[in-house]
Scaffold this motif. Structure first.
Motif, PDB file in Angstrom:
ATOM      1  N   GLU A   1       0.856  -1.185   0.000  1.00  0.00           N
ATOM      2  CA  GLU A   1       0.000   0.000   0.000  1.00  0.00           C
ATOM      3  C   GLU A   1       0.892   1.236   0.000  1.00  0.00           C
ATOM      4  O   GLU A   1       1.846   1.331   0.774  1.00  0.00           O
ATOM      5  N   ILE A   2       0.583   2.146  -0.890  1.00  0.00           N
ATOM      6  CA  ILE A   2       1.364   3.375  -0.987  1.00  0.00           C
ATOM      7  C   ILE A   2       0.445   4.543  -0.658  1.00  0.00           C
ATOM      8  O   ILE A   2      -0.592   4.723  -1.295  1.00  0.00           O
TER       9      ILE A   2
ATOM     10  N   LEU B   1      -0.644   8.104  -1.012  1.00  0.00           N
ATOM     11  CA  LEU B   1      -0.465   9.132  -2.031  1.00  0.00           C
ATOM     12  C   LEU B   1      -0.883  10.520  -1.551  1.00  0.00           C
ATOM     13  O   LEU B   1      -0.637  11.499  -2.239  1.00  0.00           O
ATOM     14  N   GLU B   2      -1.471  10.574  -0.386  1.00  0.00           N
ATOM     15  CA  GLU B   2      -2.053  11.839   0.075  1.00  0.00           C
ATOM     16  C   GLU B   2      -1.043  12.965   0.261  1.00  0.00           C
ATOM     17  O   GLU B   2      -1.363  14.132   0.080  1.00  0.00           O
TER      18      GLU B   2
ATOM     19  N   LEU C   1       1.693  13.426  -1.564  1.00  0.00           N
ATOM     20  CA  LEU C   1       2.460  13.637  -2.782  1.00  0.00           C
ATOM     21  C   LEU C   1       1.853  14.749  -3.625  1.00  0.00           C
ATOM     22  O   LEU C   1       0.654  15.001  -3.568  1.00  0.00           O
TER      23      LEU C   1
ATOM     24  N   GLU D   1       0.666  16.335  -7.240  1.00  0.00           N
ATOM     25  CA  GLU D   1      -0.185  15.722  -8.263  1.00  0.00           C
ATOM     26  C   GLU D   1       0.628  14.934  -9.285  1.00  0.00           C
ATOM     27  O   GLU D   1       0.269  13.805  -9.637  1.00  0.00           O
TER      28      GLU D   1
ATOM     29  N   GLN E   1       3.489  13.520  -8.874  1.00  0.00           N
ATOM     30  CA  GLN E   1       4.018  12.321  -8.218  1.00  0.00           C
ATOM     31  C   GLN E   1       2.929  11.251  -8.103  1.00  0.00           C
ATOM     32  O   GLN E   1       3.185  10.063  -8.326  1.00  0.00           O
ATOM     33  N   ARG E   2       1.718  11.679  -7.737  1.00  0.00           N
ATOM     34  CA  ARG E   2       0.590  10.731  -7.657  1.00  0.00           C
ATOM     35  C   ARG E   2       0.326  10.101  -9.024  1.00  0.00           C
ATOM     36  O   ARG E   2       0.135   8.890  -9.133  1.00  0.00           O
ATOM     37  N   ASN E   3       0.319  10.949 -10.059  1.00  0.00           N
ATOM     38  CA  ASN E   3       0.057  10.446 -11.410  1.00  0.00           C
ATOM     39  C   ASN E   3       1.124   9.435 -11.835  1.00  0.00           C
ATOM     40  O   ASN E   3       0.807   8.412 -12.454  1.00  0.00           O
TER      41      ASN E   3
ATOM     42  N   ALA F   1       2.986   7.512  -9.814  1.00  0.00           N
ATOM     43  CA  ALA F   1       2.814   6.287  -9.020  1.00  0.00           C
ATOM     44  C   ALA F   1       1.661   5.444  -9.565  1.00  0.00           C
ATOM     45  O   ALA F   1       1.784   4.214  -9.700  1.00  0.00           O
ATOM     46  N   ILE F   2       0.564   6.087  -9.912  1.00  0.00           N
ATOM     47  CA  ILE F   2      -0.602   5.363 -10.428  1.00  0.00           C
ATOM     48  C   ILE F   2      -0.301   4.764 -11.797  1.00  0.00           C
ATOM     49  O   ILE F   2      -0.608   3.602 -12.064  1.00  0.00           O
TER      50      ILE F   2
END
Length: 119
Positions: free
Chosen positions: A78-79, A81-82, A84, A86, A88-90, A92-93
């Motif tokens: 589980e990572i 993302l909260e 990070l 935007e 960085q989130r994109n 990772a996803i």
């Protein structure tokens, strides 16, 4: 996020009409700890496989299902993302979605890039 093992335990409890408190007592842990294991927030104690098998007199099919859920849960990552940005989130996803299709040579390149960042 409920883990595969957590789903197995919860289904077992529901099928038997057993409360979380009662299962926790049988497993010699607090209800909060059992709940945390079910929700994937705590590691599954390794002795639980044999303990649950014995306590609940599981048949071979149930044991196999429990072991599969145990191994699945131990291989989940589980990572958070909260915190990070935007982009960085994109990243990772997108990486998680494509991970299984990335060729080995590209994986080696990515690892080399990441290793450079450590130094």
């Amino acid at each position: 996020m409920v883990s595969s093992f957590g789903k197995f335990l919860r289904n077992l409890r529901m099928d038997l009409g057993e409360l979380l408190l009662n299962m926790a007592c049988k497993l010699e842990v607090s209800p909060a700890f059992l709940s945390s294991v079910e929700n994937g927030k705590r590691k599954i104690p390794e002795n639980w496989l044999s303990k649950i098998k014995k306590l609940y007199k599981l048949n071979d099919a149930q044991v196999a299902k429990m072991k599969e859920a145990f191994y699945d849960s131990n291989n989940e990552v589980e990572i958070g993302l909260e915190n990070l940005r935007e982009n960085q989130r994109n990243l990772a996803i997108a990486f998680a979605r494509k991970l299984e299709t990335i060729p080995d040579q590209d994986i080696h390149k990515i690892l080399r890039i990441l290793d450079k960042e450590k130094n």
